[in-house]
Motif scaffolding. Structure first.
Motif, PDB file in Angstrom:
ATOM      1  N   ILE A  14       0.838  -1.203   0.000  1.00 29.97           N
ATOM      2  CA  ILE A  14       0.000   0.000   0.000  1.00 29.97           C
ATOM      3  C   ILE A  14       0.871   1.251   0.000  1.00 29.97           C
ATOM      4  CG2 ILE A  14      -1.645   1.331   1.382  1.00 29.97           C
ATOM      5  CD1 ILE A  14      -2.839  -1.371   2.252  1.00 29.97           C
ATOM      6  N   GLY A  15       1.990   1.213   0.720  1.00 30.43           N
ATOM      7  CA  GLY A  15       2.871   2.377   0.817  1.00 30.43           C
ATOM      8  C   GLY A  15       3.590   2.712  -0.471  1.00 30.43           C
ATOM      9  N   VAL A  16       3.831   1.719  -1.338  1.00 32.02           N
ATOM     10  CA  VAL A  16       4.560   2.002  -2.575  1.00 32.02           C
ATOM     11  C   VAL A  16       3.645   2.230  -3.768  1.00 32.02           C
ATOM     12  CG1 VAL A  16       6.609   0.757  -1.843  1.00 32.02           C
ATOM     13  CG2 VAL A  16       4.872  -0.446  -3.171  1.00 32.02           C
ATOM     14  N   ASN A  25       6.897   9.292  -8.574  1.00 33.75           N
ATOM     15  CA  ASN A  25       7.835   9.151  -9.693  1.00 33.75           C
ATOM     16  C   ASN A  25       8.646   7.859  -9.618  1.00 33.75           C
ATOM     17  OD1 ASN A  25       8.283  10.950  -7.621  1.00 33.75           O
ATOM     18  ND2 ASN A  25      10.000  11.953  -8.541  1.00 33.75           N
ATOM     19  N   TRP A  26       8.301   6.920  -8.744  1.00 35.60           N
ATOM     20  CA  TRP A  26       8.984   5.629  -8.723  1.00 35.60           C
ATOM     21  C   TRP A  26       8.518   4.722  -9.843  1.00 35.60           C
ATOM     22  CZ3 TRP A  26       8.325   4.219  -2.849  1.00 35.60           C
ATOM     23  CH2 TRP A  26       9.101   5.096  -2.093  1.00 35.60           C
ATOM     24  N   GLY A  27       7.321   4.945 -10.335  1.00 35.68           N
ATOM     25  CA  GLY A  27       6.770   4.072 -11.371  1.00 35.68           C
ATOM     26  C   GLY A  27       6.137   2.830 -10.771  1.00 35.68           C
ATOM     27  N   ILE A  28       6.022   1.786 -11.586  1.00 33.64           N
ATOM     28  CA  ILE A  28       5.311   0.596 -11.155  1.00 33.64           C
ATOM     29  C   ILE A  28       6.237  -0.505 -10.634  1.00 33.64           C
ATOM     30  CG2 ILE A  28       5.290  -0.546 -13.383  1.00 33.64           C
ATOM     31  CD1 ILE A  28       2.189  -1.002 -12.623  1.00 33.64           C
ATOM     32  N   ALA A  29       7.541  -0.334 -10.737  1.00 34.32           N
ATOM     33  CA  ALA A  29       8.485  -1.379 -10.322  1.00 34.32           C
ATOM     34  C   ALA A  29       8.361  -1.764  -8.852  1.00 34.32           C
ATOM     35  CB  ALA A  29       9.910  -0.950 -10.646  1.00 34.32           C
ATOM     36  N   THR A  34       6.868  -5.835  -4.878  1.00 34.21           N
ATOM     37  CA  THR A  34       6.210  -6.138  -3.614  1.00 34.21           C
ATOM     38  C   THR A  34       5.028  -7.077  -3.827  1.00 34.21           C
ATOM     39  OG1 THR A  34       6.819  -3.911  -2.910  1.00 34.21           O
ATOM     40  CG2 THR A  34       5.273  -5.102  -1.533  1.00 34.21           C
ATOM     41  N   GLY A  35       4.325  -6.929  -4.926  1.00 37.73           N
ATOM     42  CA  GLY A  35       3.229  -7.841  -5.244  1.00 37.73           C
ATOM     43  C   GLY A  35       3.709  -9.270  -5.426  1.00 37.73           C
ATOM     44  N   VAL A  36       4.844  -9.438  -6.073  1.00 36.35           N
ATOM     45  CA  VAL A  36       5.418 -10.771  -6.246  1.00 36.35           C
ATOM     46  C   VAL A  36       5.815 -11.351  -4.894  1.00 36.35           C
ATOM     47  CG1 VAL A  36       7.412 -12.013  -7.180  1.00 36.35           C
ATOM     48  CG2 VAL A  36       6.149 -10.425  -8.620  1.00 36.35           C
TER      49      VAL A  36
END
Length: 50
Positions: A14-16, A25-29, A34-36
């Motif tokens: 949730i935090g990222v 500006n971190w994007g989806i990485a 974290t999802g993985v």
């Protein structure tokens, strides 16, 4: 122990999310990484290895 780790990883997920100002500006990485990790943890919990 495994449940506590799962809760911590969900809070990190949730935090990222890129909707927050500090992570826009971190994007989806970070979200996908974290999802993985959450997915692997769920599989380990369901198989009883954790």
């Amino acid at each position: 122990m495994g449940t506590i780790l799962l809760v911590v990883l969900i809070l990190i997920l949730i935090g990222v999310l890129p909707t927050w100002n500090h992570s826009r500006n971190w994007g989806i990485a970070p979200v996908s990484l974290t999802g993985v990790l959450v997915l692997v943890l769920i599989v380990l919990l369901l198989t009883g290895r954790l």
